[in-house]
Design an enzyme around this catalytic site. Structure first.
Site, mmCIF file in Angstrom:
data_model
loop_
_atom_site.group_PDB
_atom_site.id
_atom_site.type_symbol
_atom_site.label_atom_id
_atom_site.label_comp_id
_atom_site.label_asym_id
_atom_site.label_seq_id
_atom_site.Cartn_x
_atom_site.Cartn_y
_atom_site.Cartn_z
ATOM 1 N N LYS A 17 0.834 -1.219 0.000
ATOM 2 C CA LYS A 17 0.000 0.000 0.000
ATOM 3 C C LYS A 17 0.862 1.260 0.000
ATOM 4 O O LYS A 17 0.637 2.175 -0.791
ATOM 5 C CB LYS A 17 -0.941 0.021 1.222
ATOM 6 C CG LYS A 17 -1.889 -1.159 1.297
ATOM 7 C CD LYS A 17 -2.783 -1.080 2.513
ATOM 8 C CE LYS A 17 -2.065 -1.110 3.844
ATOM 9 N NZ LYS A 17 -1.300 -2.354 4.110
ATOM 10 N N ARG A 92 -9.467 0.981 8.638
ATOM 11 C CA ARG A 92 -9.015 -0.374 8.967
ATOM 12 C C ARG A 92 -10.082 -1.157 9.710
ATOM 13 O O ARG A 92 -9.869 -2.324 10.016
ATOM 14 C CB ARG A 92 -7.774 -0.264 9.865
ATOM 15 C CG ARG A 92 -6.472 -0.681 9.186
ATOM 16 C CD ARG A 92 -5.373 -0.460 10.196
ATOM 17 N NE ARG A 92 -4.162 -1.138 9.913
ATOM 18 C CZ ARG A 92 -3.082 -0.563 9.392
ATOM 19 N NH1 ARG A 92 -3.110 0.687 9.009
ATOM 20 N NH2 ARG A 92 -1.982 -1.266 9.246
ATOM 21 N N ARG A 131 11.748 -5.359 4.611
ATOM 22 C CA ARG A 131 11.430 -3.929 4.433
ATOM 23 C C ARG A 131 12.366 -3.036 5.252
ATOM 24 O O ARG A 131 12.659 -3.311 6.407
ATOM 25 C CB ARG A 131 9.981 -3.684 4.884
ATOM 26 C CG ARG A 131 9.651 -2.206 5.067
ATOM 27 C CD ARG A 131 8.193 -1.929 5.113
ATOM 28 N NE ARG A 131 7.489 -2.584 6.184
ATOM 29 C CZ ARG A 131 6.153 -2.610 6.269
ATOM 30 N NH1 ARG A 131 5.415 -2.039 5.348
ATOM 31 N NH2 ARG A 131 5.571 -3.213 7.271
ATOM 32 N N ARG A 165 11.277 -0.575 10.832
ATOM 33 C CA ARG A 165 10.168 -0.237 11.708
ATOM 34 C C ARG A 165 10.213 -1.070 12.981
ATOM 35 O O ARG A 165 10.523 -2.259 12.941
ATOM 36 C CB ARG A 165 8.840 -0.469 10.978
ATOM 37 C CG ARG A 165 8.525 0.670 10.052
ATOM 38 C CD ARG A 165 7.337 0.421 9.193
ATOM 39 N NE ARG A 165 6.194 -0.159 9.891
ATOM 40 C CZ ARG A 165 4.983 -0.253 9.341
ATOM 41 N NH1 ARG A 165 4.783 0.211 8.121
ATOM 42 N NH2 ARG A 165 3.991 -0.801 10.005
ATOM 43 N N ARG A 176 -0.363 -8.137 13.693
ATOM 44 C CA ARG A 176 -0.898 -7.226 12.667
ATOM 45 C C ARG A 176 -1.669 -7.993 11.609
ATOM 46 O O ARG A 176 -2.705 -7.542 11.135
ATOM 47 C CB ARG A 176 0.247 -6.427 12.035
ATOM 48 C CG ARG A 176 0.659 -5.253 12.914
ATOM 49 C CD ARG A 176 2.070 -4.833 12.666
ATOM 50 N NE ARG A 176 2.292 -4.394 11.319
ATOM 51 C CZ ARG A 176 3.479 -4.403 10.721
ATOM 52 N NH1 ARG A 176 4.536 -4.852 11.371
ATOM 53 N NH2 ARG A 176 3.609 -3.956 9.513
HETATM 54 P P1 ADP Z 1 2.270 -1.895 3.215
HETATM 55 O O1 ADP Z 1 2.277 -0.384 3.157
HETATM 56 O O2 ADP Z 1 1.042 -2.475 2.550
HETATM 57 O O3 ADP Z 1 2.495 -2.444 4.585
HETATM 58 P P2 ADP Z 1 4.818 -1.665 1.789
HETATM 59 O O4 ADP Z 1 4.473 -0.785 0.640
HETATM 60 O O5 ADP Z 1 5.584 -1.066 2.909
HETATM 61 O O6 ADP Z 1 3.486 -2.423 2.337
HETATM 62 O O7 ADP Z 1 5.602 -2.932 1.185
HETATM 63 C C1 ADP Z 1 6.199 -3.907 2.055
HETATM 64 C C2 ADP Z 1 7.578 -4.279 1.511
HETATM 65 O O8 ADP Z 1 7.422 -5.021 0.302
HETATM 66 C C3 ADP Z 1 8.466 -3.083 1.178
HETATM 67 O O9 ADP Z 1 9.796 -3.393 1.534
HETATM 68 C C4 ADP Z 1 8.313 -2.912 -0.338
HETATM 69 O O10 ADP Z 1 9.505 -2.390 -0.929
HETATM 70 C C5 ADP Z 1 8.051 -4.350 -0.794
HETATM 71 N N1 ADP Z 1 7.088 -4.422 -1.895
HETATM 72 C C6 ADP Z 1 5.992 -3.646 -2.109
HETATM 73 N N2 ADP Z 1 5.326 -4.039 -3.212
HETATM 74 C C7 ADP Z 1 6.016 -5.099 -3.715
HETATM 75 C C8 ADP Z 1 5.845 -5.966 -4.863
HETATM 76 N N3 ADP Z 1 4.809 -5.792 -5.707
HETATM 77 N N4 ADP Z 1 6.750 -6.940 -5.043
HETATM 78 C C9 ADP Z 1 7.787 -7.113 -4.187
HETATM 79 N N5 ADP Z 1 8.014 -6.345 -3.114
HETATM 80 C C10 ADP Z 1 7.135 -5.349 -2.866
HETATM 81 P P1 AMP Z 2 0.905 0.798 8.917
HETATM 82 O O1 AMP Z 2 2.017 1.796 8.777
HETATM 83 O O2 AMP Z 2 -0.280 1.125 8.060
HETATM 84 O O3 AMP Z 2 1.380 -0.629 8.742
HETATM 85 O O4 AMP Z 2 0.383 0.931 10.421
HETATM 86 C C1 AMP Z 2 1.239 0.652 11.512
HETATM 87 C C2 AMP Z 2 0.431 0.544 12.796
HETATM 88 O O5 AMP Z 2 -0.227 1.798 13.057
HETATM 89 C C3 AMP Z 2 -0.706 -0.483 12.797
HETATM 90 O O6 AMP Z 2 -0.268 -1.797 13.097
HETATM 91 C C4 AMP Z 2 -1.612 0.087 13.896
HETATM 92 O O7 AMP Z 2 -1.085 -0.170 15.194
HETATM 93 C C5 AMP Z 2 -1.505 1.597 13.661
HETATM 94 N N1 AMP Z 2 -2.526 2.075 12.702
HETATM 95 C C6 AMP Z 2 -2.300 2.664 11.485
HETATM 96 N N2 AMP Z 2 -3.442 2.978 10.879
HETATM 97 C C7 AMP Z 2 -4.432 2.563 11.721
HETATM 98 C C8 AMP Z 2 -5.856 2.585 11.659
HETATM 99 N N3 AMP Z 2 -6.498 3.089 10.585
HETATM 100 N N4 AMP Z 2 -6.550 2.063 12.696
HETATM 101 C C9 AMP Z 2 -5.935 1.559 13.782
HETATM 102 N N5 AMP Z 2 -4.593 1.497 13.903
HETATM 103 C C10 AMP Z 2 -3.842 1.995 12.883
#
Ligand code: ADP
Ligand code: AMP
Length: 221
Positions: A17, A92, A131, A165, A176
């Protein structure tokens, strides 16, 4: 073709995302609204909300609905969101989705599409474990799937400092994923019934996912 659009990206942690929200931001000028990033900034700034949120985030638990609803309600009213935004990590839960409906209605804004990144849950741990991001500008990378062009140097800002992170630990990731499947997965049905849902294969390489999203956005009425 729509230019100003308000979008939601749906998908479990690690689905891509944040990666795709940044792509959409770069290509279409929509503002990325990541509640995760906003909460991490609040935590880094040491605010009350940030401290309380961090304790939950580090365990992989959701932050209470009212906290994130207030953050987003204040944010989507700001001037830079007038030309469109892409929500990443919000809503969410069903109550968050209902609150978003109310916010949009009272701001006379419209939702244009909800893009679900469909992924194989077995591959998410590998995504999350690899990541990391630039400690200075937050640009996201992956040890295998998205390396900086020059090893050890951020493509976006040239910094050589990277970080991971605090919630990308095995235990927090398991929590999560469970929170996602328990509380967030029902949103797929919610937005399907409202006619907004568009599914994109999130297992394809990053550039291909971006292309598929572009096709979806080109078709938004
Ligand atoms: P989210 O925001 O949904 O938690 P991220 O965008 O942070 O996910 O992506 C998680 C990890 O996977 C990051 O390290 C990113 O670079 C990698 N990633 C994202 N999309 C892809 C993809 N289509 N193929 C391989 N790796 C990906
Ligand atoms: P993310 O960066 O989207 O993976 O979010 C990291 C963490 O932030 C999540 O695991 C939750 O603890 C908190 N968080 C982010 N967005 C929300 C949401 N919309 N509702 C509740 N918790 C959230």
């Amino acid at each position: 073709m729509q230019t100003a659009m308000n979008l939601i990206l749906l998908g479990p942690p690690g689905a891509g995302k944040g990666t795709q929200a940044k792509e959409i931001e770069a290509r279409r000028g929509l503002v990325q609204l990541s509640t995760g990033d906003m909460l991490r900034s609040a935590a880094a700034a040491g605010t009350d909300v940030g401290r309380r949120a961090k304790a939950l985030m580090d365990k992989g638990q959701l932050v209470p609905d009212e906290v994130v609803i207030e953050i987003i309600a204040n944010r989507i009213d700001q001037a830079d969101c007038a030309t469109g935004f892409v929500l990443d990590g919000f809503p969410r839960t069903l109550p968050q989705a209902a609150a978003l409906d109310d916010m949009l209605r009272s701001a006379k804004k419209q939702l244009h599409a909800v893009i679900e990144l469909s992924v194989d849950p077995k591959r998410l741990v590998e995504r999350i474990a690899g990541r990391y991001c630039c400690a200075k500008c937050g640009a996201g990378y992956h040890e295998r799937f998205k390396r900086p062009e020059v090893a050890g140097v951020c493509d976006a800002c040239g910094s050589a400092a990277f970080s991971r992170r605090a919630d990308d630990t095995e235990e927090a990731v398991a929590n999560r994923l469970m929170a996602h499947y328990k509380s967030t997965a029902p949103l797929t049905g919610y937005y399907f019934c409202k006619g907004y849902l568009r599914a994109v294969d999130g297992m394809a390489p990053i550039a291909e996912v971006a292309k598929e999203i572009e096709k979806v956005l080109d078709d938004v009425p």
